[in-house]
Design a protein around this motif. Structure first.
Motif, short mmCIF file in Angstrom:
data_model
loop_
_atom_site.label_atom_id
_atom_site.label_comp_id
_atom_site.label_asym_id
_atom_site.label_seq_id
_atom_site.Cartn_x
_atom_site.Cartn_y
_atom_site.Cartn_z
N GLN A 57 6.79 28.66 14.38
CA GLN A 57 7.35 27.31 14.29
C GLN A 57 8.63 27.16 15.11
O GLN A 57 9.07 26.03 15.36
CB GLN A 57 7.65 26.94 12.83
CG GLN A 57 6.39 26.79 11.98
CD GLN A 57 6.75 26.42 10.55
OE1 GLN A 57 7.05 27.28 9.74
NE2 GLN A 57 6.74 25.13 10.25
N CYS A 99 5.24 20.38 5.48
CA CYS A 99 5.46 21.40 6.50
C CYS A 99 6.47 20.87 7.50
O CYS A 99 6.38 19.72 7.91
CB CYS A 99 4.14 21.72 7.20
SG CYS A 99 4.29 22.97 8.48
N LEU A 100 7.43 21.72 7.88
CA LEU A 100 8.47 21.28 8.83
C LEU A 100 7.87 20.95 10.20
O LEU A 100 8.49 20.24 10.97
CB LEU A 100 9.56 22.34 8.95
CG LEU A 100 10.33 22.63 7.65
CD1 LEU A 100 11.33 23.76 7.86
CD2 LEU A 100 11.02 21.37 7.14
N HIS A 141 1.20 29.56 2.51
CA HIS A 141 1.40 28.55 3.55
C HIS A 141 2.03 29.19 4.80
O HIS A 141 1.57 28.94 5.92
CB HIS A 141 2.31 27.43 2.98
CG HIS A 141 2.69 26.37 3.96
ND1 HIS A 141 2.35 25.05 3.79
CD2 HIS A 141 3.41 26.42 5.10
CE1 HIS A 141 2.84 24.35 4.81
NE2 HIS A 141 3.49 25.15 5.62
N GLU A 142 3.04 30.03 4.60
CA GLU A 142 3.73 30.64 5.75
C GLU A 142 2.85 31.67 6.44
O GLU A 142 2.86 31.76 7.67
CB GLU A 142 5.06 31.27 5.31
CG GLU A 142 6.09 30.31 4.71
CD GLU A 142 6.30 29.03 5.50
OE1 GLU A 142 6.15 29.05 6.73
OE2 GLU A 142 6.59 27.99 4.88
N HIS A 145 0.53 30.12 8.81
CA HIS A 145 1.14 29.80 10.11
C HIS A 145 0.95 30.95 11.10
O HIS A 145 0.82 30.72 12.30
CB HIS A 145 2.65 29.54 9.96
CG HIS A 145 2.99 28.12 9.61
ND1 HIS A 145 2.66 27.06 10.41
CD2 HIS A 145 3.65 27.59 8.55
CE1 HIS A 145 3.11 25.93 9.86
NE2 HIS A 145 3.70 26.23 8.72
NI NI Z 1 4.60 24.93 7.37
#
Ligand code: NI
Length: 183
Positions: A57, A99-100, A141-142, A145
């Motif tokens: 990210q 999510c960012l 979730h992470e 990614h």
């Molecule tokens: Ni996220």
């Protein structure tokens, strides 16, 4: 990636290509890079604010995540290098996720309620951790990614497309506003 890392790394937004790649494992040769990345990832995450952030990210395709649930408003930073889910409950739990990299978008996502995660900490010590509730959802979730997976991938294609179109529209409006301010 370049060595010229600024204090606060910008968080990449969908459809940035790196968000869809499988990140590579962190090796000993990455130590210096990882040591520089970690404080900057926390800075970006706290500034957002968010409770988890994965290296892709911020433009680094490495298997590295940072988490801080800020339970009781107290910081409890957690670094996971090469994290892996080694066990998951059959019991599922549903909670709202955001999510960012998809700012302003939220959806109810169902995942295993409890997981065991294996990872290396920043000192290179291998650890196992049992997680449940928000913590379990955040870890999953992470780690997603790191495999190029986003929470919207758990939705029907109809719901996913609605959400992605809404994001694109909002990002376009935000970019226009920014351009207006500059001119
Ligand atoms: Ni996220």
């Amino acid at each position: 990636m370049s060595d010229q890392l600024t204090e606060n790394l910008p968080i990449l937004i969908v459809p940035a290509k790196i968000l869809r790649l499988k990140a590579r494992p962190v090796t000993r040769a990455d130590q210096a890079l990882v040591d520089r990345l970690i404080p900057r990832m926390f800075a970006s995450m706290y500034a957002a604010p968010g409770i988890g952030l994965a290296a892709p990210q911020v433009g680094a395709s490495l298997r590295l995540i940072v988490i801080d649930l800020m339970a009781d408003q107290k910081p409890e930073p957690l670094v996971m290098i090469n994290p892996e889910i080694v066990a998951a409950s059959t019991e599922q739990a549903t909670r709202e996720e955001g999510c960012l990299s998809l700012p302003g978008q939220y959806a109810e996502i169902t995942r295993p309620a409890r997981v065991k995660v294996r990872f290396e900490d920043q000192a290179g010590v291998r650890r196992d951790l049992d997680a449940e509730g928000l913590f379990a959802a955040c870890i999953q979730h992470e780690i997603d990614h790191l495999n190029g997976v986003l929470f919207v991938d758990y939705l029907s294609s109809l719901k996913r497309n609605i959400l992605l179109r809404k994001l694109a529209k909002e990002q376009k409006i935000a970019a226009e506003k920014k351009a207006e301010k500059k001119s």
